[in-house]
Scaffold this motif. Sequence first.
Motif, PDB file in Angstrom:
ATOM      1  N   GLY A  61       0.777  -1.225   0.000  1.00 58.54           N
ATOM      2  CA  GLY A  61       0.000   0.000   0.000  1.00 58.54           C
ATOM      3  C   GLY A  61       0.808   1.275   0.000  1.00 58.54           C
ATOM      4  O   GLY A  61       0.250   2.369  -0.065  1.00 58.54           O
ATOM      5  N   GLN A  62       2.120   1.156   0.044  1.00 56.82           N
ATOM      6  CA  GLN A  62       2.965   2.334   0.203  1.00 56.82           C
ATOM      7  C   GLN A  62       3.143   3.142  -1.079  1.00 56.82           C
ATOM      8  O   GLN A  62       3.088   4.365  -1.054  1.00 56.82           O
ATOM      9  CB  GLN A  62       4.352   1.895   0.703  1.00 56.82           C
ATOM     10  N   ARG A  63       3.354   2.468  -2.202  1.00 55.49           N
ATOM     11  CA  ARG A  63       3.817   3.177  -3.385  1.00 55.49           C
ATOM     12  C   ARG A  63       3.083   2.725  -4.647  1.00 55.49           C
ATOM     13  O   ARG A  63       2.879   1.543  -4.894  1.00 55.49           O
ATOM     14  CB  ARG A  63       5.317   2.928  -3.548  1.00 55.49           C
ATOM     15  N   LEU A  95       0.720  -0.883  -8.447  1.00 61.88           N
ATOM     16  CA  LEU A  95       1.015  -0.918  -7.020  1.00 61.88           C
ATOM     17  C   LEU A  95       2.322  -1.693  -6.847  1.00 61.88           C
ATOM     18  O   LEU A  95       2.417  -2.854  -7.269  1.00 61.88           O
ATOM     19  CB  LEU A  95      -0.122  -1.604  -6.253  1.00 61.88           C
ATOM     20  N   CYS A  96       3.309  -1.061  -6.247  1.00 62.30           N
ATOM     21  CA  CYS A  96       4.665  -1.618  -6.306  1.00 62.30           C
ATOM     22  C   CYS A  96       4.878  -2.859  -5.446  1.00 62.30           C
ATOM     23  O   CYS A  96       5.773  -3.644  -5.726  1.00 62.30           O
ATOM     24  CB  CYS A  96       5.679  -0.532  -5.933  1.00 62.30           C
ATOM     25  N   ALA A 124     -10.034   1.345  -9.215  1.00 60.98           N
ATOM     26  CA  ALA A 124      -9.806  -0.052  -9.594  1.00 60.98           C
ATOM     27  C   ALA A 124      -8.998  -0.790  -8.534  1.00 60.98           C
ATOM     28  O   ALA A 124      -9.233  -1.987  -8.285  1.00 60.98           O
ATOM     29  CB  ALA A 124      -9.085  -0.116 -10.941  1.00 60.98           C
ATOM     30  N   PHE A 125      -8.063  -0.090  -7.898  1.00 56.38           N
ATOM     31  CA  PHE A 125      -7.261  -0.703  -6.833  1.00 56.38           C
ATOM     32  C   PHE A 125      -8.070  -0.889  -5.553  1.00 56.38           C
ATOM     33  O   PHE A 125      -7.656  -1.626  -4.661  1.00 56.38           O
ATOM     34  CB  PHE A 125      -6.034   0.152  -6.524  1.00 56.38           C
ATOM     35  N   PRO A 178      10.822   2.281 -11.817  1.00 56.06           N
ATOM     36  CA  PRO A 178      11.155   1.040 -12.528  1.00 56.06           C
ATOM     37  C   PRO A 178       9.989   0.077 -12.681  1.00 56.06           C
ATOM     38  O   PRO A 178       9.915  -0.669 -13.650  1.00 56.06           O
ATOM     39  CB  PRO A 178      12.261   0.428 -11.657  1.00 56.06           C
ATOM     40  N   PHE A 179       9.046   0.088 -11.721  1.00 52.20           N
ATOM     41  CA  PHE A 179       7.961  -0.880 -11.777  1.00 52.20           C
ATOM     42  C   PHE A 179       7.019  -0.600 -12.947  1.00 52.20           C
ATOM     43  O   PHE A 179       6.636  -1.505 -13.677  1.00 52.20           O
ATOM     44  CB  PHE A 179       7.186  -0.887 -10.455  1.00 52.20           C
ATOM     45  N   VAL A 180       6.647   0.671 -13.117  1.00 54.71           N
ATOM     46  CA  VAL A 180       5.727   0.991 -14.215  1.00 54.71           C
ATOM     47  C   VAL A 180       6.433   0.899 -15.561  1.00 54.71           C
ATOM     48  O   VAL A 180       5.823   0.507 -16.561  1.00 54.71           O
ATOM     49  CB  VAL A 180       5.085   2.378 -14.005  1.00 54.71           C
ATOM     50  N   GLU A 181       7.722   1.225 -15.600  1.00 53.86           N
ATOM     51  CA  GLU A 181       8.466   1.082 -16.853  1.00 53.86           C
ATOM     52  C   GLU A 181       8.507  -0.385 -17.278  1.00 53.86           C
ATOM     53  O   GLU A 181       8.348  -0.712 -18.461  1.00 53.86           O
ATOM     54  CB  GLU A 181       9.890   1.622 -16.679  1.00 53.86           C
ATOM     55  N   ASN A 182       8.699  -1.271 -16.317  1.00 57.05           N
ATOM     56  CA  ASN A 182       8.726  -2.702 -16.620  1.00 57.05           C
ATOM     57  C   ASN A 182       7.342  -3.192 -17.054  1.00 57.05           C
ATOM     58  O   ASN A 182       7.213  -3.968 -18.011  1.00 57.05           O
ATOM     59  CB  ASN A 182       9.187  -3.485 -15.400  1.00 57.05           C
TER      60      ASN A 182
END
Length: 248
Positions: A61-63, A95-96, A124-125, A178-182
């Motif tokens: 839930g943090q990022r 959501l990371c 949606a989340f 990096p998470f959304v780029e991936n």
Amino acid sequence: AVDWVAARGATEKGEALSHLWEEVVPTKVELKDVTYNSFWREYRRRYPEVPLNLHQVHPPGQRCEADYKGDAHGLGYTDPVSGAYIPCRLFTAILCFSQLGYVEATHTEQQTDVFTALGNAYVAFGGVPHTTVVDNAKTGVTKAHRYDPDLAPEFQRFCEHFGTAPIIARPRKPTDKPFVENLHGVFWRWVGPKIRRRTFRSLGELNIALREYMAEFNSRLQRKYGTSRRIKYEGGEREQLLPLPATS
């Protein structure tokens, strides 16, 4: 009140700054109202040269990270009246912790489309992440800066309404999100051919298909983790999100 030298040492060893914020702030009465964004800014003011490792696992839930894919060739629909093909932009949020993804096609990357898509992602989340990382673009920033950009008033009000702390990624630094780029690459490689084989007659029809594909994608087994994004979300992240505001 904060041992910034120790904080720098921890981040240099690979610890995420968000972890330090969660550990330090609750133990200091005078810091109870300090947001992660303020904590991050103060760290950056003191140590602008130290790279922060954002590849660490973030607490549930943090990022959240959100951005537009640079190229999504074949994403669009055919206007039923004019017969013209309308290309669209692909908005993505993630959501990371669980890596649960959300996608939406929009006509533009302007403020109205961005804020609507990001708000839809929170819905949606099923809740709002404590921090939201976005690109250093004009929709959210009035004055770009490597470490201390000025937020656009509209974006500041948007974040205050939802209760999330905004974090602005540095220009031309994909490692800041990096998470959304991936997710951009992995999801579009999988869904792109499916989208290009179909003909859509409206933006709504296109987004219905994208939501269905993302639901399937979120439920797919991640071999690296032995589980799916959906299961990780349901098992530890959903309840850690902030509640959605009463009004949209």
